[in-house]
Design a protein around this motif. Sequence first.
Motif, mmCIF file in Angstrom:
data_model
loop_
_atom_site.group_PDB
_atom_site.id
_atom_site.type_symbol
_atom_site.label_atom_id
_atom_site.label_comp_id
_atom_site.label_asym_id
_atom_site.label_seq_id
_atom_site.Cartn_x
_atom_site.Cartn_y
_atom_site.Cartn_z
ATOM 1 N N TYR A 271 7.695 -1.504 0.495
ATOM 2 C CA TYR A 271 7.766 -2.912 0.062
ATOM 3 C C TYR A 271 9.113 -3.088 -0.624
ATOM 4 C CZ TYR A 271 2.617 -3.197 0.462
ATOM 5 O OH TYR A 271 1.323 -3.194 0.892
ATOM 6 N N ALA B 196 5.279 2.860 -0.722
ATOM 7 C CA ALA B 196 3.863 2.796 -1.107
ATOM 8 C C ALA B 196 3.071 3.820 -0.288
ATOM 9 C CB ALA B 196 3.317 1.396 -0.871
ATOM 10 N N PRO C 236 -5.998 7.799 -7.078
ATOM 11 C CA PRO C 236 -5.889 6.855 -8.196
ATOM 12 C C PRO C 236 -5.320 5.508 -7.763
ATOM 13 C CG PRO C 236 -4.182 8.550 -8.331
ATOM 14 C CD PRO C 236 -5.100 8.942 -7.213
ATOM 15 N N SER C 237 -5.519 4.499 -8.579
ATOM 16 C CA SER C 237 -5.006 3.165 -8.304
ATOM 17 C C SER C 237 -3.499 3.237 -8.044
ATOM 18 C CB SER C 237 -5.301 2.262 -9.506
ATOM 19 O OG SER C 237 -4.851 0.969 -9.226
ATOM 20 N N GLY C 238 -3.055 2.560 -6.998
ATOM 21 C CA GLY C 238 -1.629 2.524 -6.686
ATOM 22 C C GLY C 238 -1.142 3.637 -5.770
ATOM 23 N N CYS C 239 -2.048 4.524 -5.312
ATOM 24 C CA CYS C 239 -1.607 5.652 -4.487
ATOM 25 C C CYS C 239 -1.373 5.267 -3.024
ATOM 26 C CB CYS C 239 -2.607 6.809 -4.570
ATOM 27 S SG CYS C 239 -4.157 6.478 -3.717
ATOM 28 N N GLY C 240 -1.748 4.034 -2.659
ATOM 29 C CA GLY C 240 -1.455 3.564 -1.303
ATOM 30 C C GLY C 240 -2.649 3.431 -0.375
ATOM 31 N N LYS C 241 -3.864 3.568 -0.918
ATOM 32 C CA LYS C 241 -5.080 3.515 -0.088
ATOM 33 C C LYS C 241 -5.216 2.184 0.661
ATOM 34 C CE LYS C 241 -7.894 3.983 -3.695
ATOM 35 N NZ LYS C 241 -6.960 4.063 -4.825
ATOM 36 N N SER C 242 -5.139 1.080 -0.101
ATOM 37 C CA SER C 242 -5.328 -0.236 0.525
ATOM 38 C C SER C 242 -4.222 -0.538 1.511
ATOM 39 C CB SER C 242 -5.342 -1.355 -0.516
ATOM 40 O OG SER C 242 -6.257 -1.084 -1.505
ATOM 41 N N THR C 243 -3.015 -0.153 1.163
ATOM 42 C CA THR C 243 -1.884 -0.392 2.065
ATOM 43 C C THR C 243 -2.114 0.335 3.389
ATOM 44 O OG1 THR C 243 -0.373 -0.670 0.205
ATOM 45 C CG2 THR C 243 0.612 -0.102 2.313
#
Length: 226
Positions: free
Chosen positions: A13, A19, A38-45
């Motif tokens: 990004y 990401a 953890p939050s921010g590790c890129g799972k959703s991306t």
Amino acid sequence: MASIEMRNIVKQYGDGFPAVNDVSLDIADGEFMILVGPSGCGKSTLLRMIVGLEDITSGDMIIGGKRVNDLAPRDRNLSMVFQNYALYPHMTVYENIAFPLRLSKTPDEEVRRRVTEAAEVLELKDHLERKPANLSGGQRQRVAMGRAIVRQAEAFLFDEPLSNLDAKLRGQMRTEIARLQRRLGITTVYVTHDQTEAMTLGDRVCVLRKGKIQQVASPRELYEQP
Ligand code: ADP
Ligand code: ADP
């Protein structure tokens, strides 16, 4: 049903740290894969790049043997099951499940057959005339999955589907999702940051950290390691 192969997937990004940073992962036909970290590790991306909701900066996304990098979400025939279920409150369960078939102008007879079949598998047969407001959280989740089933999607993708539920319902839904996935044998990618879900739901767990794969293993292997 389809396998999902990721080859050196990168998502950048703007000009920040990537990401998703060179992820290669093979998910077999019918496999239940957990993405955890953890939050921010890129799972959703990563999940959104599988579905096609996010462009891939570099690398190849291959679904069912076909490179899909340039395919729009609707042409990938995957089914994302959202946290909020995205059901239409004014429609009955029947019409909510039938919705994707209505969009594709499937003949009524065929719609009836497929919705009835899905309702059978999902144990929703007695609730087809009800509205979502009159269903339990678990039943709503099943309606959302019903939509994916009638479309005969290649894979299910879940993005933290249980995170808004209380602990008791979360436990029930966990059992239900695992049971349905095995019954349907449909390729599934499931994002969570919940250790219990990661260790109980899937065939394999992919642990992400700062956009990279740290480990891919079965829950048993993860459990038994020091
Ligand atoms: P979660 O951690 O539950 O996956 P987030 O709260 O991080 O979700 O993100 C919610 C939405 O905001 C997502 O659609 C995501 O793409 C977007 N988002 C997250 N981080 C940023 C950012 N740094 N800049 C712009 N949008 C972002
Ligand atoms: P997770 O799902 O593991 O919480 P995300 O995939 O949401 O992680 O985010 C991974 C990284 O990318 C985070 O640093 C987040 O802030 C950033 N990010 C996510 N979406 C966007 C966006 N739309 N624009 C800019 N940065 C984003």
